[in-house]
Scaffold this active site. Structure first.
Site: not given
Ligand code: NAD
Length: 477
Positions: A148, A246, A280, A458
């Site tokens: 994102n 996060e 997020c 963080e």
């Molecule tokens: P995601 O969990 O699908 O992927 C995030 C990252 O993790 C990607 O690089 C992905 O390739 C990797 N990943 C996926 N499966 C994995 C696994 N089994 N093991 C290790 N790595 C893996 O999330 P997304 O769809 O990319 O992002 C959206 C989500 O991120 C939303 O839920 C959003 O709220 C959250 N987010 C949270 C914050 C925060 O600071 N709390 C900030 C931004 C986004």
């Protein structure tokens, strides 16, 4: 654009030679590829990081400062190119990508100075002993970031990890690989030694999981979805890895009748729909005190109906494209579910095909009303341009509604009543509370969520502590 892995200072394809296609969300077209890395690429990256660790961890902090600062300057000087690449890769408006690039360089500049200023504590124990804390870098750490805010969040993890003296194996999202790869070139120009930062591109289920399960990668800093976070925790916990998670949010925006309504409404439009609602920290449940409910609702509707959805590269665009077809379908499915759950769609509620971009993934900013507090739409993260709006009568009632979710990332509160603001800030079950503002960030503050929104914090010294091991040394007097 053909993105490659960056391992030991060199760009290379996945060992398997496999590729993943990369699509442009604005038009749905394939415009590049990235390596479909797996365990063997992660192992190569780990070995490079492990070999680089002794020298990097012993590099004087002033030297680390200079290199990280040079990376910040490199990001600044490439800001226009990075922003354009990010906008094409992610679908976000170009003007927004430009502002995120400022934050990406700030992340490096901030933690460059942290490298110089980080110090340990000492505890004098009344005539018997003196204790001091040694903080050493952990070794090789893993940083995994989402799509994102691609470079903004990638640098938010990588910069403190490097500042604290670690070497890194990092993975950006497979949906937005480009700017992390451009950062690799910036690191070369800034003379970051080879192997200190390694970037492995690919899917979460293969490259990501290989980082998490690698027995010698001792800490994982992850930002992404809550289910992924659960999976990471279940792999990392039995290996006693340090983890920082996060995760998702379902953030409340609370508007009291006594607030500066004009400012509250203007900011709520942003906090709901900036980056297509794919932040997020976006507020997705808006609660408005009943006496001003109709007025706020009408003003929001007027502003949101006027928002221009379309070409991310056009300067007047306010809402760009949704990052992927998969996510576009997920957001539309949530809107369909909301309708089933009894929502009245006040605006939006459907996809849109801007002229010239018929095959892109665009959704109109959507406001839903009339949903029961316990329905799935009000509890699950949608992570798109969709909010629900509801009236409330009392502080207790709105607190109960705001806290009625498994998530606890951020809350935004609008009121001019000082004691109410402080009282509510204490009772909101979130890691962050914004009062009369949104997304106003000071990088020294602890950043993170409670409940299913994450684990750990963080930012500032929190990040420096996460990326170091503390050792207590006790000297008898
Ligand atoms: P995601 O969990 O699908 O992927 C995030 C990252 O993790 C990607 O690089 C992905 O390739 C990797 N990943 C996926 N499966 C994995 C696994 N089994 N093991 C290790 N790595 C893996 O999330 P997304 O769809 O990319 O992002 C959206 C989500 O991120 C939303 O839920 C959003 O709220 C959250 N987010 C949270 C914050 C925060 O600071 N709390 C900030 C931004 C986004």
């Amino acid at each position: 654009m053909k993105v490659q892995n960056f391992i030991n200072g060199e760009f290379k394809p996945a060992i398997s030679g496999r590729l993943i296609e990369n699509r442009n969300p604005s038009n749905g077209q394939m415009y590049g590829s990235l390596p479909d890395s797996d365990k063997s690429d992660v192992e190569e990256a780990f070995l490079a990081a492990e070999a680089a660790f002794p020298a990097w961890s012993n590099t004087p902090s002033e030297e680390r400062f200079k290199i990280l600062n040079a990376i910040a300057e490199g990001i600044d000087s490439l800001r226009e190119e990075l922003a354009l690449a990010e906008s094409i890769d992610q679908g976000k408006p170009l003007w927004l990508a430009k502002s995120e690039m400022i934050r990406a360089s700030q992340n490096f500049r901030f933690f460059a100075t942290a490298a110089m200023q980080f110090s340990s504590e000492s505890h004098a124990s009344e005539n018997t002993s003196i204790n001091y804390t040694l903080r050493s870098p952990i070794g090789v750490v893993g940083c995994i970031s989402p799509w994102n805010l691609p470079l903004y969040l990638f640098t938010w993890k990588v910069a403190p990890a490097l500042a604290a003296g670690n070497c890194v194996v990092a993975k950006p999202s497979e949906f937005t690989p480009v700017t992390a790869s451009m950062l690799a070139n910036i690191c070369i120009a800034a003379k970051l030694p080879s192997g200190v930062l390694n970037i492995v591109q690919g899917l979460g289920s293969s490259a990501g999981e290989a980082i998490v399960s690698h027995p010698k990668i001792k800490a994982i800093s992850f930002t992404g979805g809550t289910d992924t976070g659960k999976n990471i925790a279940s792999i990392a916990a039995p290996m006693f890895k340090k983890i920082s998670l996060e995760l998702g949010g379902k953030n409340p925006t609370i508007i009291f009748a006594d607030s500066d309504l004009e400012k509250a409404i203007k900011t709520t439009v942003k906090s709901s729909f900036m980056n297509q609602g794919e932040i997020c920290l976006c507020g997705s449940r808006v609660f408005v005190e009943r006496p001003v409910y109709e007025r706020v609702k009408q003003s929001l509707l007027e502003a949101v109906n006027a928002m221009k959805v379309g070409d991310p590269l056009h300067e007047n665009t306010q809402v760009g494209a949704i990052v992927s077809k998969q996510h576009f379908d997920k957001v539309l499915a949530h809107i369909a579910l909301a309708k089933k759950e009894g929502a009245t769609v006040l605006c939006g509620g459907e996809s849109v095909e801007p002229e010239g971009f018929a095959l892109g993934w665009y959704i109109k900013p959507t406001i839903l009303e009339g949903l029961p507090p316990n329905c799935r739409t009000n509890k699950e993260e949608i992570f798109g341009p969709v909010i629900s709006i509801a009236p409330f009568d009392t502080e207790d009632e709105v607190l109960a509604m705001a806290n009625n979710t498994e998530y606890g990332l951020a809350a935004t509160l609008w009121t001019e009543n000082l004691s109410r603001a402080h009282k509510m800030a204490q009772q909101l079950e979130t890691g962050i509370v914004w009062i009369n503002c949104w997304l106003l960030r000071d990088l020294r503050t602890p950043f993170g969520g409670v409940k299913s929104s994450g684990l750990g914090r963080e930012g500032g010294w929190e990040a420096m502590r996460f990326f170091t091991e503390a050792k207590n040394v006790c000297v008898a007097l």
